[in-house]
Write a protein that holds these residues in place. Structure first.
Motif, short mmCIF file in Angstrom:
data_model
loop_
_atom_site.label_atom_id
_atom_site.label_comp_id
_atom_site.label_asym_id
_atom_site.label_seq_id
_atom_site.Cartn_x
_atom_site.Cartn_y
_atom_site.Cartn_z
N LEU A 124 -15.96 -0.02 -9.14
CA LEU A 124 -16.38 1.11 -7.85
C LEU A 124 -14.81 1.60 -7.46
N LYS A 125 -14.80 2.85 -7.54
CA LYS A 125 -13.59 3.81 -7.26
C LYS A 125 -13.87 4.56 -5.82
N TYR A 143 -17.27 4.94 -1.91
CA TYR A 143 -17.06 4.34 -3.33
C TYR A 143 -18.14 4.74 -4.37
N LYS A 144 -17.89 5.29 -5.57
CA LYS A 144 -18.74 5.66 -6.57
C LYS A 144 -18.47 4.82 -7.70
N ARG A 145 -19.53 4.47 -8.36
CA ARG A 145 -19.60 3.73 -9.70
C ARG A 145 -18.96 4.39 -11.00
N ARG A 146 -17.84 3.88 -11.41
CA ARG A 146 -17.35 4.45 -12.72
C ARG A 146 -17.27 3.58 -13.73
N THR A 187 -5.52 -2.30 -6.01
CA THR A 187 -4.87 -0.99 -5.84
C THR A 187 -3.81 -0.82 -7.01
N LEU A 188 -4.03 0.42 -7.44
CA LEU A 188 -3.19 1.01 -8.73
C LEU A 188 -2.19 2.12 -7.80
N PHE A 189 -0.76 1.83 -7.95
CA PHE A 189 0.18 2.54 -7.32
C PHE A 189 0.68 3.47 -8.52
N THR A 190 0.79 4.87 -8.32
CA THR A 190 1.46 5.50 -9.37
C THR A 190 2.44 6.22 -8.42
N MET A 205 -9.73 0.59 -6.36
CA MET A 205 -11.02 0.15 -7.26
C MET A 205 -11.41 -0.87 -6.53
N SER A 206 -12.81 -1.52 -6.92
CA SER A 206 -13.29 -2.60 -6.47
C SER A 206 -14.14 -3.11 -7.62
N SER A 207 -14.14 -4.38 -7.85
CA SER A 207 -14.72 -5.10 -8.98
C SER A 207 -16.12 -5.73 -8.50
N HIS A 208 -16.93 -6.45 -9.40
CA HIS A 208 -18.00 -7.07 -8.90
C HIS A 208 -17.85 -8.53 -8.52
#
Length: 383
Positions: free
Chosen positions: A259-260, A269-272, A323-326, A333-336
């Motif tokens: 989920l992002k 959040y949307k599934r990607r 969380t990915l920091f750039t 993002m979120s996982s199951h």
């Protein structure tokens, strides 16, 4: 006598080369082909059995009764000697399978060795010639239908062309040197399938193909690898062959649904479908999309890239968030599950810790962030 034969088999398993499967290097050995004289894992044994007893005769190491003559054959041969015979002329570009590799790769490797005796002959396989052509079923870019398309590979011209109609201009011309190919059985839903990935106009493009004949699809995979190796040998004449082989093709580091959410606190959040391809983290609406919806270049952690458990302050937390920091943006993002989240973090962190190579900087310079406007923007400036 049965107890004696069992002891001999146990002793043979301790010898050099016999402690791993003769075909995939698995350490879980339960079977043997007693006419060939090799020890096997359960998965490879199933392929041997499917070839027929006229090629390979298999027995369980503990559950079956062994005759003295069969034991003698195992003593005389063994995995090491069998490999010297059946793998004598394996092309450098050929991908030797490991135990967790796709079934089509393992099966065709075994059939090539013992059924077709492909690596015992002086004549080299056709896929090493640098040229190959034939029809593959290709998934449409705008729909999910697969249609037959003619593909022509030319290592000399560094091209892979495919045609909608044979006598017209090619629909697309891909550079072999910039092409990656992976097996995609679970994604496409066909055991004999490939995913071709390449860069086009600053964005990644995916092509999905399959063939009803597993030998044909495997030969296409090897033909692309062989053509790439030849190009690399010309470009880097002083490089060792083993170093160049490592550059031919690579499997995706990790793929799966996440989920992002967008950059705004109000974004939902949307599934990607996410694909970690070396330093590119791509996300798609569907796992068979021709283009990713977005691409994130993963630089080095010293340049402001990091990944952490949890959602950033003010953002929604879905329970298994990370969380990915750039330097340009923060991605939430979120996982199951906790395990899946931790595995994603570990995979990304491994990439961030690796120093940038000249090839990495080249990729980052070509990537374009997709925006609503017409002006593309480079997503990363490497140091």
């Amino acid at each position: 006598m049965a107890d004696q034969n069992e002891k001999i088999l146990h002793r043979l398993l301790q010898q050099d080369g016999n402690s791993i499967c003769a075909d995939c290097d698995s350490i879980n050995l339960e079977w043997a082909s007693y006419n060939i004289g090799i020890f096997l894992c359960t998965r490879c044994c199933a392929v041997h059995r499917s070839m027929g007893a006229h090629i390979s005769k298999v027995k369980h190491l503990k559950l079956d009764k062994w005759e003295d003559s069969q034991i003698q054959r195992m003593i005389e041969v063994g995995n090491k000697a069998a490999r010297l015979k059946y793998e004598n002329r394996v092309p450098a570009c050929y991908r030797r399978p490991k135990e967790n590799d796709p079934q089509v790769l393992i099966e065709q490797w075994i059939r090539a060795k013992y059924e077709r005796l492909e690596f015992c002959m002086i004549e080299r396989p056709s896929y090493t010639s640098g040229r190959m052509e034939g029809f593959l079923m290709k998934r449409g870019k705008e729909d999910s239908r697969y249609q037959p398309r003619k593909f022509i590979l030319s290592g000399l011209q560094d091209t892979l062309r495919y045609y909608v109609k044979e006598k017209r201009e090619p629909k697309a011309v891909l550079r072999i040197s910039e092409l990656n190919v992976v097996y995609a059985p679970s994604k496409i839903g066909n055991p004999n399938s490939l995913q071709l990935t390449f860069m086009k106009e600053g964005s990644t493009r995916h092509i999905y193909v399959y063939h009803d004949d597993p030998e044909v699809i495997n030969n296409w995979y090897m033909a692309i690898r062989c053509a790439k190796l030849h190009r690399l040998q010309i470009a880097f004449p002083s490089a060792s062959e083993s170093d160049l082989v490592d550059l031919l093709t690579h499997d995706f580091t990790r793929e799966g649904w996440l989920l992002k959410t967008g950059p705004r606190a109000t974004d939902s959040y949307k599934r990607r479908w996410f694909t970690l391809d070396d330093r590119k983290l791509m996300y798609h609406d569907d796992q068979l999309d021709a283009h990713p919806k977005g691409e994130i270049f993963l630089g080095n952690q010293l340049d402001g890239y990091s990944v952490r458990i949890g959602a950033p302050p003010g953002a929604k937390d879905q329970g298994f968030s990370f969380t990915l920091f750039t330097p340009e943006r923060v991605y939430n993002m979120s996982s199951h599950s906790e395990q899946d989240r931790d595995e994603w973090i570990a995979a990304i962190q491994t990439v961030l810790e690796r120093p940038l190579s000249p090839q990495d900087n080249s990729i980052s310079a070509r990537l374009i962030r997709k925006r609503g406007g017409t002006n593309p923007k480079s997503i990363f400036t490497g140091r």
